[in-house]
Enzyme design. Structure first.
Site, short mmCIF file in Angstrom:
data_model
loop_
_atom_site.label_atom_id
_atom_site.label_comp_id
_atom_site.label_asym_id
_atom_site.label_seq_id
_atom_site.Cartn_x
_atom_site.Cartn_y
_atom_site.Cartn_z
N THR A 10 0.82 -1.22 0.00
CA THR A 10 0.00 0.00 0.00
C THR A 10 0.85 1.27 0.00
O THR A 10 0.33 2.36 -0.12
CB THR A 10 -0.89 0.03 1.27
OG1 THR A 10 -0.01 -0.19 2.39
CG2 THR A 10 -1.94 -1.05 1.24
N GLY A 11 2.15 1.14 0.15
CA GLY A 11 3.03 2.31 0.23
C GLY A 11 3.36 2.84 -1.15
O GLY A 11 2.94 2.31 -2.18
N SER A 39 -4.24 -2.25 6.91
CA SER A 39 -4.67 -2.31 5.50
C SER A 39 -5.28 -3.66 5.12
O SER A 39 -5.68 -3.82 3.96
CB SER A 39 -3.49 -2.04 4.58
OG SER A 39 -2.89 -0.84 4.92
N ARG A 100 21.38 -3.95 3.68
CA ARG A 100 22.30 -3.50 2.63
C ARG A 100 23.78 -3.72 2.92
O ARG A 100 24.54 -4.07 2.04
CB ARG A 100 22.07 -2.01 2.35
CG ARG A 100 20.80 -1.74 1.60
CD ARG A 100 20.67 -0.27 1.28
NE ARG A 100 19.33 0.04 0.84
CZ ARG A 100 18.71 1.18 1.10
NH1 ARG A 100 19.32 2.14 1.78
NH2 ARG A 100 17.50 1.37 0.65
N CYS A 129 17.94 4.96 -2.88
CA CYS A 129 17.56 5.60 -4.16
C CYS A 129 18.65 6.54 -4.68
O CYS A 129 18.96 6.54 -5.88
CB CYS A 129 16.25 6.36 -3.99
SG CYS A 129 16.14 7.30 -2.46
N SER A 159 8.94 12.32 -2.32
CA SER A 159 8.32 10.99 -2.46
C SER A 159 9.20 9.89 -1.86
O SER A 159 8.70 8.85 -1.45
CB SER A 159 8.00 10.67 -3.92
OG SER A 159 9.16 10.78 -4.70
N GLY A 160 10.51 10.14 -1.79
CA GLY A 160 11.45 9.18 -1.21
C GLY A 160 11.20 8.96 0.28
O GLY A 160 11.65 7.96 0.84
N ARG A 229 16.87 17.57 1.19
CA ARG A 229 15.49 17.38 0.74
C ARG A 229 15.00 18.70 0.14
O ARG A 229 15.18 19.76 0.76
CB ARG A 229 14.61 16.98 1.93
CG ARG A 229 13.23 16.54 1.56
CD ARG A 229 13.17 15.17 0.95
NE ARG A 229 13.49 14.13 1.90
CZ ARG A 229 13.67 12.85 1.55
NH1 ARG A 229 13.56 12.45 0.30
NH2 ARG A 229 13.98 11.95 2.46
N HIS A 236 15.06 12.39 -7.91
CA HIS A 236 16.20 12.99 -7.21
C HIS A 236 17.17 13.57 -8.24
O HIS A 236 17.37 13.00 -9.32
CB HIS A 236 16.96 11.92 -6.42
CG HIS A 236 16.22 11.38 -5.25
ND1 HIS A 236 15.09 11.96 -4.72
CD2 HIS A 236 16.48 10.29 -4.46
CE1 HIS A 236 14.68 11.25 -3.68
NE2 HIS A 236 15.50 10.24 -3.50
P1 A2P Z 1 0.13 0.31 5.70
O1 A2P Z 1 -0.37 1.12 4.54
O2 A2P Z 1 -0.82 -0.77 6.11
O3 A2P Z 1 0.61 1.16 6.86
P2 A2P Z 1 5.39 4.35 2.77
O4 A2P Z 1 6.83 4.29 3.13
O5 A2P Z 1 5.13 4.78 1.38
O6 A2P Z 1 4.59 5.13 3.76
O7 A2P Z 1 4.85 2.80 2.85
C1 A2P Z 1 5.11 1.94 3.92
C2 A2P Z 1 4.52 0.56 3.62
O8 A2P Z 1 4.91 -0.33 4.68
C3 A2P Z 1 2.99 0.52 3.59
O9 A2P Z 1 2.55 -0.43 2.67
C4 A2P Z 1 2.68 0.09 5.01
O10 A2P Z 1 1.41 -0.52 5.16
C5 A2P Z 1 3.76 -0.92 5.23
N1 A2P Z 1 3.93 -1.21 6.67
C6 A2P Z 1 4.14 -0.33 7.67
N2 A2P Z 1 4.24 -0.98 8.87
C7 A2P Z 1 4.08 -2.30 8.60
C8 A2P Z 1 4.06 -3.49 9.40
N3 A2P Z 1 4.26 -3.45 10.72
N4 A2P Z 1 3.88 -4.67 8.78
C9 A2P Z 1 3.70 -4.72 7.44
N5 A2P Z 1 3.70 -3.64 6.63
C10 A2P Z 1 3.88 -2.45 7.20
#
Ligand code: A2P
Length: 329
Positions: A10-11, A39, A100, A129, A159-160, A229, A236
């Site tokens: 979802t991120g 989610s 890494r 990145c 966005s990073g 930033r 970037h």
């Molecule tokens: P969620 O949307 O459910 O919080 P970004 O860096 O773009 O914000 O995205 C972070 C991603 O990592 C999202 O998909 C987020 O899901 C996921 N995430 C954050 N915490 C956890 C967790 N404890 N277990 C699994 N996925 C996670």
């Protein structure tokens, strides 16, 4: 055909994984999407097909046979779950910084060090990145002229820093105080990415320095970095100053850059042609312009390097790694 999982689906990067896998027609048999408990049940789309997001937990993983797991859910999730996925037979390609610098884990940019994929033990790390895009032109310089010293100055998109950081930029335009950044990002430049370390550098700066040495297999390279930033949504930009070992002809540098895979020379000052983040967003290649001699030292070179940080800087690089693994099997 392969069973693919995306952890952190979802991120920002997770959603880009979905887009890029579809675009490149990655040979997928089953696709599994994981995120946090928050989610679970959410519907995302892959090639117009609905896929339900599942919570990242052992019960949801143990019952699946996964070939590739693309991770972008932060370091803690990677530390806990990458070994679990790997022990179940998946090859994990992890976008976080958790693995890494681990000596057992290759850190790979496909155009630069594909040979390191041979020794992976189930986890492969995707570099930072800002490191990925720098590696593509620097490898060309290293191979043809040798490198003595590198000075990185970066201008990094919001966005990073994830979905919440994009909201800081969007809401900041209406005057809303930032939630992720320590200062307003609108109308500003913030010379801090990630936390400060004892030595005065930020973690992002040290990541660039250490990852460069690991990817280029050269512990003795002299490197310094300042990472900043800027209020740019995507892509970037980096000013890179390089002291080469050999004397060079600028025409040869341009020629070698032109022939390199994944790199586009975009440089014609007479036409005001140089890469900008806005123009290069959504593109796959790394773009290099403002190629010019640094007259202040012997064999000095300045370049300006721009790439889409969510594509080549993250999701695309990971998918290219998976493609390379399939090809080499
Ligand atoms: P969620 O949307 O459910 O919080 P970004 O860096 O773009 O914000 O995205 C972070 C991603 O990592 C999202 O998909 C987020 O899901 C996921 N995430 C954050 N915490 C956890 C967790 N404890 N277990 C699994 N996925 C996670």
């Amino acid at each position: 055909m392969f069973n693919v999982a995306i952890v952190g689906a979802t991120g920002n990067v997770g959603r880009k994984f979905l887009e890029i896998l579809a675009e490149r027609d990655f040979p997928i048999k089953n696709l599994y999407l994981f995120a946090s408990k928050r989610s679970a049940g959410l519907k995302l789309y892959f090639k117009d097909k609905e896929v339900i997001v599942e919570e990242t937990c052992p019960e949801n993983i143990n019952n699946k046979k996964i070939d590739f797991a693309l991770f972008s859910a932060g370091g803690d999730v990677s530390l806990e779950y990458a070994p679990k996925f790997a022990s179940l037979g998946a090859t994990v390609i992890d976008n976080s910084s958790a693995w890494r610098m681990n000596k057992e884990v290759p850190l790979v940019v496909p155009e630069v060090n594909p040979e390191d994929l041979k020794w992976h033990k189930g986890i492969i790390a995707n570099p930072n990145c800002s490191t990925i895009q720098a590696m593509v032109p620097l490898k060309v310089l290293l191979d043809n002229f040798g490198i003595k010293r590198i000075v990185y100055s970066t201008y990094q998109a919001v966005s990073g820093a994830g979905v919440a950081a994009i909201s800081d930029l969007e809401n900041g335009i209406q005057g809303v105080a930032p939630k992720i950044f320590p200062y307003p990002i609108v109308g500003n430049c913030i010379p801090q990415i990630d936390v400060f370390l004892e030595n005065g550098y930020t973690k992002e700066e040290i990541k660039m320095i250490e990852e460069t040495k690991k990817i280029l297999h050269n512990e003795n390279l002299k490197i310094t970095a300042t990472t900043v930033r800027v209020p740019v949504l995507n892509s970037h930009s980096e000013s890179i100053n390089i002291e080469l070992e050999k004397n060079f002809d600028l025409k040869d540098v341009v020629n070698y850059f032109s022939k390199a895979k994944g790199l586009t020379v975009y440089d014609d000052p007479k036409e005001l042609k140089y890469p900008t983040p806005l123009e290069m967003a959504g593109k796959d290649d790394v773009y290099v312009g403002r190629i010019r001699r640094d007259f202040s030292v012997d064999s000095g070179l300045n370049i300006w390097v721009v790439a889409d940080n969510i594509r080549k800087g993250a999701a695309l690089n990971a998918v290219q790694i998976a493609e390379l693994l399939i090809k080499s099997n």
